[in-house]
Write an enzyme that holds these catalytic residues in place. Sequence first.
Site, short mmCIF file in Angstrom:
data_model
loop_
_atom_site.label_atom_id
_atom_site.label_comp_id
_atom_site.label_asym_id
_atom_site.label_seq_id
_atom_site.Cartn_x
_atom_site.Cartn_y
_atom_site.Cartn_z
N CYS A 136 30.18 50.45 42.75
CA CYS A 136 28.82 50.07 43.11
C CYS A 136 28.08 51.25 43.72
O CYS A 136 28.27 51.57 44.89
CB CYS A 136 28.84 48.89 44.08
SG CYS A 136 27.21 48.42 44.68
N CYS A 149 25.81 50.29 46.66
CA CYS A 149 26.53 50.03 47.91
C CYS A 149 26.96 51.32 48.60
O CYS A 149 26.87 51.45 49.83
CB CYS A 149 27.77 49.18 47.64
SG CYS A 149 27.49 47.69 46.68
N ASP A 150 27.46 52.27 47.81
CA ASP A 150 28.19 53.40 48.39
C ASP A 150 27.58 54.77 48.15
O ASP A 150 28.04 55.76 48.71
CB ASP A 150 29.62 53.41 47.84
CG ASP A 150 30.37 52.13 48.17
OD1 ASP A 150 30.14 51.60 49.27
OD2 ASP A 150 31.16 51.67 47.34
#
Length: 309
Positions: free
Chosen positions: A135, A138-139
Amino acid sequence: MANKKYDVIVIGAGPGGMTAALYASRANLSVLMLDRGVYGGQMNNTAEVENYPGFKSILGPDLAKEMYDSSTQFGAEYAYGTVTGVTVQADGTKLVTTEDDTFETKALIIATGSEHRKLGVPGEEEYGGRGVSYCAVCDGAFFRNKDVAVVGGGDSAIEEGTYLAQIVDSVNVFHRRDQLRAQKILQDRAFANEKMHFTWDTVVTEIVGDGQKVTGVKTHNKKTGEDREVPVAAVFIYVGILPITEPFKDLGITDEEGWIVTDDQMKTKIPGIFAVGDVRKKNLRQITTAVGDGGIAGQQAFNYIEETK
């Protein structure tokens, strides 16, 4: 303690599940949405949605919130719960078991979606959350101004790679074929981005690190036979998806790969059990197609309950 009863239970609160809950609750049915995580599904991992009608562009989490507010306006309930199994009683009642509770329902709509396929190479599990990610939204921010790798050549790989290019120094896309599978508009953007670089006919054979974090990937070129080690701070993996259908394997509604088989009315072979969205055996898995599935399933659940009164 008696099981709590609903007319309809929707397992999964992604776009398909939320739309099904909207339609069923608007038909004055009691509805419970169960999800093992936050509502929205993979929309929460999407930086920007450009192909959902009504919005020129909207952040995935924002679209998830809009859908959730809409889906619960007619009384549909939402609860956290990891479903562990489903059984069908002789009278057609479905029992949905979670880690903590058991619920009864007349109609069941499965909207559990899919999850990212793993590469299955050394280092992938070891460095999960320490440089291995599925992701970018997300990261990606953890790797600002660093070099990262993206593995894959489909829509997700190229969309997320383009997103990462806004944050990191460079994105090296490793693809096992000699051309991308992504939509042409996504390819054009990626090829025009000077931060994105492509390594063709190449597979990642190992993710390496220093014991604490990812430091690089080992690769193998399928045409030349060349093996390399490429230094990167993170590896973002997009090599396909797998259906989340383990709780339903004993129902006999999945194919050999685990996808749920339905007709065009979202009906499985078990009366009163429907499936929508990415968990279905289908060709196009998009927010729009999940929403369409959900509308049909919500209406079909109502029809089923009326016919079986």
